[in-house]
Motif scaffolding. Structure first.
Motif, PDB file in Angstrom:
ATOM      1  N   ASN A  95      11.842 -20.738 -24.174  1.00 21.38           N
ATOM      2  CA  ASN A  95      11.261 -21.688 -23.212  1.00 21.38           C
ATOM      3  C   ASN A  95      11.467 -23.136 -23.638  1.00 21.38           C
ATOM      4  OD1 ASN A  95      10.287 -20.121 -21.049  1.00 21.38           O
ATOM      5  ND2 ASN A  95       8.538 -19.466 -22.267  1.00 21.38           N
ATOM      6  N   GLN A  96      11.412 -23.391 -24.942  1.00 21.50           N
ATOM      7  CA  GLN A  96      11.673 -24.747 -25.435  1.00 21.50           C
ATOM      8  C   GLN A  96      13.120 -25.148 -25.138  1.00 21.50           C
ATOM      9  OE1 GLN A  96      10.548 -24.925 -29.620  1.00 21.50           O
ATOM     10  NE2 GLN A  96       8.631 -23.873 -29.166  1.00 21.50           N
ATOM     11  N   TYR A  97      14.062 -24.205 -25.354  1.00 20.66           N
ATOM     12  CA  TYR A  97      15.467 -24.477 -25.032  1.00 20.66           C
ATOM     13  C   TYR A  97      15.655 -24.726 -23.537  1.00 20.66           C
ATOM     14  CZ  TYR A  97      17.739 -23.614 -29.537  1.00 20.66           C
ATOM     15  OH  TYR A  97      18.172 -23.719 -30.830  1.00 20.66           O
ATOM     16  N   ILE A  98      14.990 -23.919 -22.716  1.00 23.33           N
ATOM     17  CA  ILE A  98      15.108 -24.054 -21.260  1.00 23.33           C
ATOM     18  C   ILE A  98      14.693 -25.457 -20.832  1.00 23.33           C
ATOM     19  CG2 ILE A  98      14.072 -23.300 -19.056  1.00 23.33           C
ATOM     20  CD1 ILE A  98      14.091 -20.388 -20.318  1.00 23.33           C
ATOM     21  N   ARG A  99      13.569 -25.928 -21.360  1.00 21.42           N
ATOM     22  CA  ARG A  99      13.099 -27.286 -21.021  1.00 21.42           C
ATOM     23  C   ARG A  99      14.031 -28.351 -21.586  1.00 21.42           C
ATOM     24  NH1 ARG A  99       8.179 -24.832 -22.012  1.00 21.42           N
ATOM     25  NH2 ARG A  99       8.065 -25.604 -24.153  1.00 21.42           N
ATOM     26  N   ARG A 100      14.351 -28.220 -22.863  1.00 17.70           N
ATOM     27  CA  ARG A 100      15.148 -29.232 -23.552  1.00 17.70           C
ATOM     28  C   ARG A 100      16.550 -29.347 -22.962  1.00 17.70           C
ATOM     29  NH1 ARG A 100      13.651 -27.673 -28.485  1.00 17.70           N
ATOM     30  NH2 ARG A 100      15.286 -26.131 -28.596  1.00 17.70           N
ATOM     31  N   GLU A 101      17.157 -28.201 -22.669  1.00 15.61           N
ATOM     32  CA  GLU A 101      18.547 -28.184 -22.178  1.00 15.61           C
ATOM     33  C   GLU A 101      18.637 -28.216 -20.652  1.00 15.61           C
ATOM     34  OE1 GLU A 101      21.127 -27.932 -24.545  1.00 15.61           O
ATOM     35  OE2 GLU A 101      19.624 -27.899 -26.139  1.00 15.61           O
ATOM     36  N   LYS A 102      17.453 -28.245 -19.996  1.00 13.16           N
ATOM     37  CA  LYS A 102      17.391 -28.255 -18.525  1.00 13.16           C
ATOM     38  C   LYS A 102      18.231 -27.111 -17.923  1.00 13.16           C
ATOM     39  CE  LYS A 102      16.421 -33.230 -18.293  1.00 13.16           C
ATOM     40  NZ  LYS A 102      15.907 -33.286 -19.647  1.00 13.16           N
ATOM     41  N   ILE A 103      17.989 -25.885 -18.427  1.00 14.69           N
ATOM     42  CA  ILE A 103      18.703 -24.690 -17.956  1.00 14.69           C
ATOM     43  C   ILE A 103      18.261 -24.406 -16.523  1.00 14.69           C
ATOM     44  CG2 ILE A 103      19.091 -22.202 -18.369  1.00 14.69           C
ATOM     45  CD1 ILE A 103      20.167 -23.933 -20.682  1.00 14.69           C
ATOM     46  N   THR A 134      17.224 -22.631 -13.033  1.00 19.42           N
ATOM     47  CA  THR A 134      16.170 -21.635 -12.834  1.00 19.42           C
ATOM     48  C   THR A 134      16.609 -20.184 -13.004  1.00 19.42           C
ATOM     49  OG1 THR A 134      15.186 -23.211 -11.307  1.00 19.42           O
ATOM     50  CG2 THR A 134      14.290 -21.003 -11.261  1.00 19.42           C
ATOM     51  N   HIS A 135      17.687 -19.792 -12.349  1.00 19.90           N
ATOM     52  CA  HIS A 135      18.111 -18.388 -12.397  1.00 19.90           C
ATOM     53  C   HIS A 135      18.465 -17.970 -13.832  1.00 19.90           C
ATOM     54  CE1 HIS A 135      19.436 -14.651 -10.577  1.00 19.90           C
ATOM     55  NE2 HIS A 135      20.481 -14.683 -11.392  1.00 19.90           N
ATOM     56  N   SER A 136      19.265 -18.779 -14.499  1.00 18.39           N
ATOM     57  CA  SER A 136      19.643 -18.498 -15.893  1.00 18.39           C
ATOM     58  C   SER A 136      18.416 -18.500 -16.802  1.00 18.39           C
ATOM     59  CB  SER A 136      20.646 -19.535 -16.400  1.00 18.39           C
ATOM     60  OG  SER A 136      21.847 -19.442 -15.673  1.00 18.39           O
ATOM     61  N   ALA A 137      17.471 -19.401 -16.512  1.00 15.60           N
ATOM     62  CA  ALA A 137      16.245 -19.497 -17.311  1.00 15.60           C
ATOM     63  C   ALA A 137      15.471 -18.175 -17.242  1.00 15.60           C
ATOM     64  CB  ALA A 137      15.385 -20.657 -16.819  1.00 15.60           C
ATOM     65  N   TYR A 138      15.367 -17.605 -16.046  1.00 12.09           N
ATOM     66  CA  TYR A 138      14.659 -16.326 -15.911  1.00 12.09           C
ATOM     67  C   TYR A 138      15.370 -15.205 -16.658  1.00 12.09           C
ATOM     68  CZ  TYR A 138      10.965 -17.754 -12.743  1.00 12.09           C
ATOM     69  OH  TYR A 138       9.838 -18.332 -12.226  1.00 12.09           O
ATOM     70  N   LEU A 139      16.687 -15.186 -16.604  1.00 11.18           N
ATOM     71  CA  LEU A 139      17.437 -14.138 -17.305  1.00 11.18           C
ATOM     72  C   LEU A 139      17.258 -14.267 -18.814  1.00 11.18           C
ATOM     73  CD1 LEU A 139      20.680 -13.961 -15.119  1.00 11.18           C
ATOM     74  CD2 LEU A 139      18.594 -12.575 -14.951  1.00 11.18           C
ATOM     75  N   LEU A 140      17.232 -15.498 -19.305  1.00 11.19           N
ATOM     76  CA  LEU A 140      16.980 -15.744 -20.735  1.00 11.19           C
ATOM     77  C   LEU A 140      15.585 -15.260 -21.127  1.00 11.19           C
ATOM     78  CD1 LEU A 140      18.308 -19.310 -21.698  1.00 11.19           C
ATOM     79  CD2 LEU A 140      18.660 -17.213 -22.998  1.00 11.19           C
ATOM     80  N   ARG A 141      14.603 -15.569 -20.272  1.00 12.07           N
ATOM     81  CA  ARG A 141      13.215 -15.146 -20.544  1.00 12.07           C
ATOM     82  C   ARG A 141      13.106 -13.624 -20.575  1.00 12.07           C
ATOM     83  NH1 ARG A 141      11.676 -19.669 -16.682  1.00 12.07           N
ATOM     84  NH2 ARG A 141      10.930 -21.304 -18.062  1.00 12.07           N
ATOM     85  N   ILE A 142      13.770 -12.963 -19.635  1.00 17.42           N
ATOM     86  CA  ILE A 142      13.736 -11.495 -19.586  1.00 17.42           C
ATOM     87  C   ILE A 142      14.368 -10.918 -20.854  1.00 17.42           C
ATOM     88  CG2 ILE A 142      14.670  -9.451 -18.401  1.00 17.42           C
ATOM     89  CD1 ILE A 142      14.351 -11.098 -15.741  1.00 17.42           C
ATOM     90  N   ALA A 143      15.518 -11.458 -21.241  1.00 16.67           N
ATOM     91  CA  ALA A 143      16.209 -10.976 -22.446  1.00 16.67           C
ATOM     92  C   ALA A 143      15.339 -11.173 -23.691  1.00 16.67           C
ATOM     93  CB  ALA A 143      17.551 -11.685 -22.603  1.00 16.67           C
ATOM     94  N   ALA A 144      14.654 -12.304 -23.767  1.00 14.29           N
ATOM     95  CA  ALA A 144      13.767 -12.563 -24.916  1.00 14.29           C
ATOM     96  C   ALA A 144      12.668 -11.501 -24.984  1.00 14.29           C
ATOM     97  CB  ALA A 144      13.165 -13.960 -24.815  1.00 14.29           C
ATOM     98  N   LEU A 145      12.109 -11.154 -23.841  1.00 14.21           N
ATOM     99  CA  LEU A 145      11.043 -10.145 -23.789  1.00 14.21           C
ATOM    100  C   LEU A 145      11.530  -8.754 -24.156  1.00 14.21           C
ATOM    101  CD1 LEU A 145       9.160 -11.077 -20.502  1.00 14.21           C
ATOM    102  CD2 LEU A 145       8.201 -11.082 -22.817  1.00 14.21           C
ATOM    103  N   LEU A 146      12.771  -8.446 -23.779  1.00 15.78           N
ATOM    104  CA  LEU A 146      13.270  -7.076 -23.912  1.00 15.78           C
ATOM    105  C   LEU A 146      14.200  -6.855 -25.102  1.00 15.78           C
ATOM    106  CD1 LEU A 146      14.073  -6.335 -20.134  1.00 15.78           C
ATOM    107  CD2 LEU A 146      11.910  -6.030 -21.341  1.00 15.78           C
ATOM    108  N   HIS A 147      14.577  -7.918 -25.822  1.00 17.13           N
ATOM    109  CA  HIS A 147      15.639  -7.794 -26.824  1.00 17.13           C
ATOM    110  C   HIS A 147      15.338  -6.802 -27.955  1.00 17.13           C
ATOM    111  CE1 HIS A 147      13.391 -10.610 -29.374  1.00 17.13           C
ATOM    112  NE2 HIS A 147      14.240 -10.359 -30.357  1.00 17.13           N
ATOM    113  N   ASP A 148      14.062  -6.601 -28.275  1.00 15.42           N
ATOM    114  CA  ASP A 148      13.711  -5.653 -29.342  1.00 15.42           C
ATOM    115  C   ASP A 148      12.930  -4.442 -28.824  1.00 15.42           C
ATOM    116  OD1 ASP A 148      15.004  -6.852 -31.459  1.00 15.42           O
ATOM    117  OD2 ASP A 148      13.253  -7.945 -32.188  1.00 15.42           O
TER     118      ASP A 148
END
Length: 194
Positions: free
Chosen positions: A39-47, A49-63
């Motif tokens: 989420n910090q990267y999403i804000r900082r890099e201005k990712i 919306t769609h890519s931001a959600y996919l990143l968030r989902i991957a973070a939740l599911l990666h392990d």
């Protein structure tokens, strides 16, 4: 993004109820830490919306694969991500992106695009943070329980090797995490008993 909040809630329920209790590092706290850094990267890099959600989902599911296996858990996480995402109505192309993000976190990390670089750096962000020792102790405890390491000296040697071969991919991590990581290498080298 439609379905995201329901998927997030379900993912956290699965992690909270099914992760083995002996995982002192690969637990919900780690997952939420990675999600927070993403989420910090999403804000900082201005990712966008769609890519931001996919990143968030991957973070939740990666392990999430750790709920089923300790071997090749990323592969299991990718399978579970597909099942969950399709269940919540995500298109197949989004599933593929999330699976790529999860696969990229496998050590040694192999990010193929910018989003994958972000999740890799988020997953191992702690290597260059002030809470490094606290978190690395949790990992040592987990690996000790699994009989992978038996003593701290052995663990410190392995940590140095890992820190030396690990690579940050984003400009932010290279600037703000790499220097502390290098400091940790020299600190741990002093702890090693010859």
């Amino acid at each position: 993004m439609k379905g995201y909040l329901k998927l997030r809630k379900r993912a956290l329920e699965i992690l909270n109820s099914k992760l083995p209790k002996d995982l002192t590092y690969h637990n919900v706290r780690h997952t939420l830490d990675v999600a927070n850094v993403v989420n910090q990267y999403i804000r900082r890099e201005k990712i966008e919306t769609h890519s931001a959600y996919l990143l968030r989902i991957a973070a939740l599911l990666h392990d999430m694969g750790f709920t089923a296996t300790k071997i090749e858990h990323e592969q299991k996480s990718m399978e579970m991500a597909e099942k969950l995402m399709l269940e919540y109505g995500f298109p197949k192309e989004d599933v593929k992106v999330v699976q790529g993000l999860i696969k990229a976190t496998r050590v040694p990390q192999t990010p193929k695009n910018y989003l994958e670089k972000i999740i890799c750096d988020s997953d191992l962000d702690y290597l260059g943070r002030n809470d490094f020792y606290e978190i690395s102790q949790l990992l040592f405890k987990e690996l000790k329980t699994a009989s992978i390491f038996t003593d701290e000296n052995e663990w410190n040697k392995a940590q140095i090797k890992f820190l030396q071969t690990h690579h940050y991919y984003t400009v932010f991590a290279q600037k703000y995490r790499q220097p502390k990581k290098e400091k940790r290498i020299s600190e741990i080298e002093k702890l090693i008993k010859k």
